[in-house]
Design an enzyme around this catalytic site. Structure first.
Site, short mmCIF file in Angstrom:
data_model
loop_
_atom_site.label_atom_id
_atom_site.label_comp_id
_atom_site.label_asym_id
_atom_site.label_seq_id
_atom_site.Cartn_x
_atom_site.Cartn_y
_atom_site.Cartn_z
N ASP A 1 -7.09 11.21 2.13
CA ASP A 1 -7.27 11.41 0.70
C ASP A 1 -8.71 11.82 0.43
O ASP A 1 -9.62 11.47 1.18
CB ASP A 1 -6.94 10.11 -0.06
CG ASP A 1 -7.81 8.94 0.42
OD1 ASP A 1 -7.73 8.60 1.61
OD2 ASP A 1 -8.57 8.39 -0.40
N TYR B 1 -5.97 -0.98 9.33
CA TYR B 1 -6.52 -0.85 7.98
C TYR B 1 -7.56 0.28 8.02
O TYR B 1 -8.13 0.62 9.05
CB TYR B 1 -7.11 -2.15 7.43
CG TYR B 1 -6.06 -3.17 7.07
CD1 TYR B 1 -5.16 -2.93 6.03
CD2 TYR B 1 -5.96 -4.37 7.77
CE1 TYR B 1 -4.18 -3.86 5.70
CE2 TYR B 1 -4.98 -5.30 7.44
CZ TYR B 1 -4.09 -5.04 6.41
OH TYR B 1 -3.12 -5.94 6.10
N TYR C 1 0.80 -1.23 0.00
CA TYR C 1 0.00 0.00 0.00
C TYR C 1 0.84 1.29 0.00
O TYR C 1 0.28 2.38 0.01
CB TYR C 1 -0.93 0.01 1.22
CG TYR C 1 -1.93 -1.12 1.23
CD1 TYR C 1 -2.96 -1.17 0.30
CD2 TYR C 1 -1.83 -2.16 2.15
CE1 TYR C 1 -3.87 -2.21 0.29
CE2 TYR C 1 -2.74 -3.21 2.15
CZ TYR C 1 -3.76 -3.22 1.22
OH TYR C 1 -4.66 -4.27 1.22
N ASN D 1 -10.64 0.92 7.13
CA ASN D 1 -12.04 0.83 7.56
C ASN D 1 -12.23 0.85 9.07
O ASN D 1 -13.33 1.11 9.55
CB ASN D 1 -12.69 -0.43 6.99
CG ASN D 1 -12.82 -0.38 5.49
OD1 ASN D 1 -12.34 0.55 4.84
ND2 ASN D 1 -13.47 -1.38 4.92
#
Length: 218
Positions: free
Chosen positions: A117, A90, A15, A92
């Protein structure tokens, strides 16, 4: 004043420098990033520095309030420490890390800045925002859920939407910037540094919204 800055992203080498990780990309690009000492805690990585250190380090890197080299002043109301957090849950579940840190250090939602973002802004745009909608961003949704409010600060880096209609949003945000786009982001980051310093040393962050509510840095 802002006491906790949460940089949203996904951990793992796959990532690195993807669009969804633009906040981590920004954090790692800060001129004084090498002086930060991160430790694993609160389901993430966290570091802290005093406002006085923050101002001095920024000025060492020529991020000053005036061309004559005057540092950004530290107000008397400044907290003892400013905390930087990278949730490792992560995207979420980012809120799980944020709420643990905020609870431990007794930080209120309005003292939190979330860097993330933003699909609804084209690349090159930066936006400082207070509260409001979530724009479908799962990291923000998780943060709102644990804080029980959307009343926290956001620093948004535009990544735009995919040009190709056959590319889904999920695949797009997890894709890497091209070399040309990385150069654009580095330029954007360098121009955002002074805002970042002023924001964290401001008694009234809302004073910066007029200039930085939606700013094109290209």
């Amino acid at each position: 004043m802002i006491k906790l800055v949460a940089f949203l992203g996904n951990y793992g080498r796959e990532y690195e420098k993807t669009r969804h990780n633009v906040a981590w990309y920004f954090a790692d690009s800060l001129p004084f990033a090498s002086r930060l000492s991160w430790q694993s805690k609160f389901k993430g990585e966290i570091t802290s520095l005093t406002p006085q250190e923050f101002s001095a380090w920024a000025c060492d890197a020529k991020i000053c309030s005036k061309k004559d080299g005057t540092p950004v002043l530290v107000p008397q109301e400044a907290p003892a420490h400013i905390y930087f957090l990278k949730p490792m849950t992560y995207m979420n579940l980012s809120g799980e890390s944020i709420i643990e840190a905020a609870t431990f250090y007794k930080i209120l939602p309005e003292e939190i800045l979330v860097v993330h973002d933003e699909l609804e802004l084209a690349q090159g745009f930066v936006s400082l925002k207070w509260s409001g909608g979530l724009g479908g961003h799962n990291g923000l949704r998780s943060t709102k859920a644990v804080l029980n409010t959307a009343d926290f600060w956001r620093l948004r880096f535009g990544i735009g939407r995919p040009d190709n209609p056959n590319i889904g949003v999920a695949d797009y945000v997890l894709s890497r910037f091209t070399d040309e786009q990385q150069e654009i982001m580095q330029n954007v980051f360098s121009q955002t540094n002074l805002l970042f310093v002023k924001l964290l040393l401001s008694k009234n962050p809302s004073d910066l919204i007029r200039e930085w509510g939606k700013k094109n840095l290209l």
